[in-house]
Design an enzyme around this catalytic site. Structure first.
Site, mmCIF file in Angstrom:
data_model
loop_
_atom_site.group_PDB
_atom_site.id
_atom_site.type_symbol
_atom_site.label_atom_id
_atom_site.label_comp_id
_atom_site.label_asym_id
_atom_site.label_seq_id
_atom_site.Cartn_x
_atom_site.Cartn_y
_atom_site.Cartn_z
ATOM 1 N N GLU A 3 0.896 -1.149 0.000
ATOM 2 C CA GLU A 3 0.000 0.000 0.000
ATOM 3 C C GLU A 3 0.927 1.189 0.000
ATOM 4 O O GLU A 3 1.709 1.358 0.927
ATOM 5 C CB GLU A 3 -0.885 -0.090 1.252
ATOM 6 C CG GLU A 3 -2.130 0.746 1.185
ATOM 7 C CD GLU A 3 -1.960 1.988 1.998
ATOM 8 O OE1 GLU A 3 -1.421 2.961 1.438
ATOM 9 O OE2 GLU A 3 -2.330 1.984 3.170
ATOM 10 N N CYS A 36 -2.823 7.583 4.913
ATOM 11 C CA CYS A 36 -2.802 7.208 3.491
ATOM 12 C C CYS A 36 -4.004 7.790 2.765
ATOM 13 O O CYS A 36 -3.982 7.952 1.547
ATOM 14 C CB CYS A 36 -2.843 5.697 3.350
ATOM 15 S SG CYS A 36 -1.760 4.838 4.488
#
Lengths: 525, 525
Positions: B265, B302
């Protein structure tokens, strides 16, 4: 005239100008008419442009529409009648009964995916309803479904000119998932490819699907296939073929600015493990079944039993003798292409050239253009030492390895690469030993069979035709069976969308009648 | 003393001799005791050897055992009490309330996976019963279940020292799937890592799990992390971090003799799309919500909203003015590490250095060691032209793009790379426009939100924390939520196995009481 040698780009048929591909009559080696014009970069670009343009509309077609489209493809293939079978027989050298069976499988596959689309479970709908009063923070409304990855490049396989080619497993799964498909036809059966391609193209038109849902390209070399994998509008690749071919595509896909998944089914020698009690009680019978599986379709199956492991001794001697006897009666066979036959003969010669490998039997001789089955044996130490003995020889060749004991067999299996299948032959008295070996088999293969052989892959819900690398590029997936639809999907979560904007599968009143996971509990439709 | 600076290799704790890692007090920049000895190749080898040795036994632990193990990890983490929070506060600079919340999330995540293991639906059991009388060929009995991939390497994230680190999402999902885990601790919070690692190690022992189920390594450089990904006994990788770091691991994994999946990720700017009616009616309110999301946790999420798209005009001017006013009140904040702060400041400086980018507001000044929020604006043409404006600036910086109209906005979105989230702000009158934009958003993001912001990722069944490359390395997967278990599984088909040899999930009487797909029909437990 149904075979014109033309590319099918969306709704059009056109002649490619980038070299030519010719079919070869597999039995005679003669070049067949017509010449197929190879696609150039312009036709490739057009196919990808159309596929990308079709994507959003095609992926949101209603399940009933998409299911009917898949069924129409099946009907259109059947409507090609005997002309398809006859063309395919000449191009592939495969006999009529096999190809009629394979056509049935192809049509059955399309219909299976049609039923999968209608059922809708592949959408994997999950709903976590809002909890506005939750402390310390409220929970949003969360809804998940699977969406199609994008246009898919499919590379037809040489050994299944119908069932794993233009309208084969990968195409059916991709279309079912909602992905437009651009097929790179296998040059071993271009006429078959064009006929089936026209059947798909016709179905697109008849069912009112977006034009770019399907295209078919011929490639006179390798550049167009490689450029197809590199094209930014392609979002996944399905491939069945050699390890060299599959790994080349994997490298191209990984080097893209946006890497994409490659599902390459590449090589497998499909170990057959004979346990002592079964071998003692039924060795001759197992040998006959083994040879039948080995020589089926000239051994040109990914699941062909290329390796037999058993404990050395008289029971194994009897097995080898019976297998040799059966193999010696196996008729010589035409292989799919002269190139495949040459590679087979080279592989057999290489096996036989090892000092530690004994030739046990050959099938009947049919002359230089025909392939003869071959059975070899060796000992475990040699097999352990000489890595070349583990390489797939595509065709009806197999190697029996004489092992010291069960632990030796398991140790050899541990040392092997990933496989599509592993078969064990056991009697009740072998159960305890087999149980100890199962964890190894589970780690090494995608399908474990008892008292059978891997050839004959059922197209159903519980099938796995896959396995750890290098059997496939991605052991998390299957290329055969309804689960194959998953390889062309990805999940999207919708948070707090008003009902009016939700896709049908996620709407509160479940208009698509699909099974849902609601707050973690399965709620059938 | 709970923090000794030791590696945890299976059941043992030992001092590494390959360099040292030191924690830094995030607020003061001071080096903290103790020194953590970096793992060498020998300790890495031992961790992998133990993990491989544990794999077959661990993956077949009964659901109840494995569920209890996950719960025990949660309990042991809670039992660390305030010492964990205090160590973590110093190492990460994150405030107490945030870390207490994150601990709750970590524990909740472990408990969610515990419930997933108990329910058993992740096994995706499929059964196609034998049809011995089928013509022309009988059907074998086929049964499918998902099995664990193998030992998993987990790389802890800097920005979630609890929830996405040693016992975070990837570890919980891998352990739930039946995969032993070798964690490479993030050097930003080694003490937190060791404390949590000891809690896991204790749970392994207390629950009688195989010793190699868990190991924790410190790496004074990058070599051990890279060697971990290259180790043949590791079968998958979970990573949360930078794009450079993630793609480096992808390359190592792809170059192995046996390539393995990497779930990285990596980066996302999480576009926020303001539709005209919502902007006109609620611009000020949306601006306040936007700034709250932007500055949360010093912007170190994120899913931080790094980009705002809206149609230029007075409504957008009002939005920017309100956002600027709110942002100017945002206190300066300690970032996770001096390196992250420096990178943030460099990113802000780079954004501001573009001629076409206007600085709209800065947050409060807290001196050289603190990070200030930043809001910029630009026009669509500049954004289109200058690719540097699309790069993630990790921290509380965002860029508003003034678009000509809705089509311009959609065109910009089409040109963007894959994202974790995309948020749209709409009123009823915007529905028709939003509907047209949804296909683009679905192709570009893993989660689509309405009238909210991506920060605050629910850990539930319908969550997707993933998205097309380069948001993640593999858009087919999620790292948050119960579906994350699937990334560590692969299917195996069992053909004609006698009931005595079938794994419990596949036995005829369904002793595990799991939902099954029987001949394509969902049959709940």
């Amino acid at each position: 005239m149904m075979v014109e040698g033309e590319l099918l780009i969306g709704g059009r048929a056109m002649r490619g100008n980038n070299g030519t591909v010719h079919a070869t009559d597999a039995a005679s080696g003669e070049r067949m008419a017509p010449a197929f014009g190879g696609a150039g970069m312009q036709e490739l670009d057009e196919a990808c442009r159309l596929a990308w343009g079709a994507f959003d509309a095609y992926r949101e077609t209603a399940p009933e529409q998409r299911a009917a489209f898949l069924e129409r493809i099946a009907e259109n293939i059947l409507a090609l009648g005997d002309a398809l079978i006859e063309r395919c027989m000449r191009e592939s050298g495969l006999p009529r009964a096999r190809l009629e069976g394979e056509r049935g499988r192809t049509v059955g596959q399309l219909r299976l995916f049609s039923s999968v689309v209608r059922a809708g479970d592949f959408l994997d709908v999950r709903i976590d309803p809002a909890q506005p009063d939750r402390k310390p923070l409220p929970r949003s409304d969360l809804r998940l479904r699977q969406v199609a990855l994008g246009p898919v490049a499919v590379f037809g396989a040489s050994n299944f000119p119908l069932a794993f080619s233009v309208a084969g497993g990968d195409t059916a799964a991709a279309l079912a998932a909602g992905c437009p498909v651009v097929v790179k036809a296998h040059s071993a059966h271009p006429g078959t490819s064009e006929m089936v391609g026209r059947a798909v193209q016709r179905a697109v038109r008849e069912c009112g699907m977006p034009e770019g849902t399907f295209s078919l390209l011929f490639d006179a070399g390798r550049e167009i296939g490689q450029a197809l994998v590199a094209d930014p509008r392609i979002k996944a690749v399905g491939f069945t073929g050699s390890r060299a071919g599959g790994t080349a595509l994997m490298r191209i896909a990984a080097a893209r600015p946006e890497p994409i998944p490659v599902y390459a089914e590449m090589s497998s020698i499909n170990p057959v493990v004979l346990f002592p009690h079964a071998l003692a009680a039924r060795g001759v019978q197992i040998a006959q079944g083994f040879v039948s599986s080995l020589v089926l379709g000239a051994g040109q199956f990914c699941t062909n039993p290329g390796l037999v492991l058993a404990v050395d001794g008289q029971d194994l001697d009897r097995f080898i003798a019976a297998a040799s006897e059966a193999l010696a009666q196996a008729p010589a066979a035409t292989m799919l292409t002269p190139g495949i036959r040459d590679a087979y003969q080279a592989g057999v010669a290489a096996l036989g050239s090892h000092d530690t490998v004994k030739l046990e039997a050959r099938g009947k001789d049919g002359g230089a253009t025909q392939a003869r089955a071959a059975l070899f044996s060796t000992d475990a130490a040699s097999f352990r030492r000489e890595r070349g003995l583990r390489e797939e020889v595509f065709g009806a060749a197999s190697l029996v390895v004489r092992c010291a004991n069960l632990a030796d067999m398991q140790d050899l299996l541990e040392s092997m690469e990933g496989q599509l299948t592993a078969a064990i032959h056991i009697d009740d008295a072998d159960h305890a030993d087999a149980r100890r070996m199962l964890p190894t088999l589970e780690r090494r293969a995608g399908r474990i069979l008892v008292n059978g052989f891997g050839t004959g892959v059922e197209v159903s819900h519980a099938m796995v035709h896959g396995g750890p690398y290098p059997a496939t590029s991605d052991g998390r997936s299957t290329s055969v069976g309804s689960m194959a639809i998953q390889r062309f999907l990805r999940p999207v979560c919708y948070q707090d969308l008003p009902a009016a904007l939700l896709p049908p599968a996620l709407q509160p009143d479940n208009p698509m009648q699909v099974t849902r996971l609601v707050d973690g509990v399965v709620v059938p439709a």
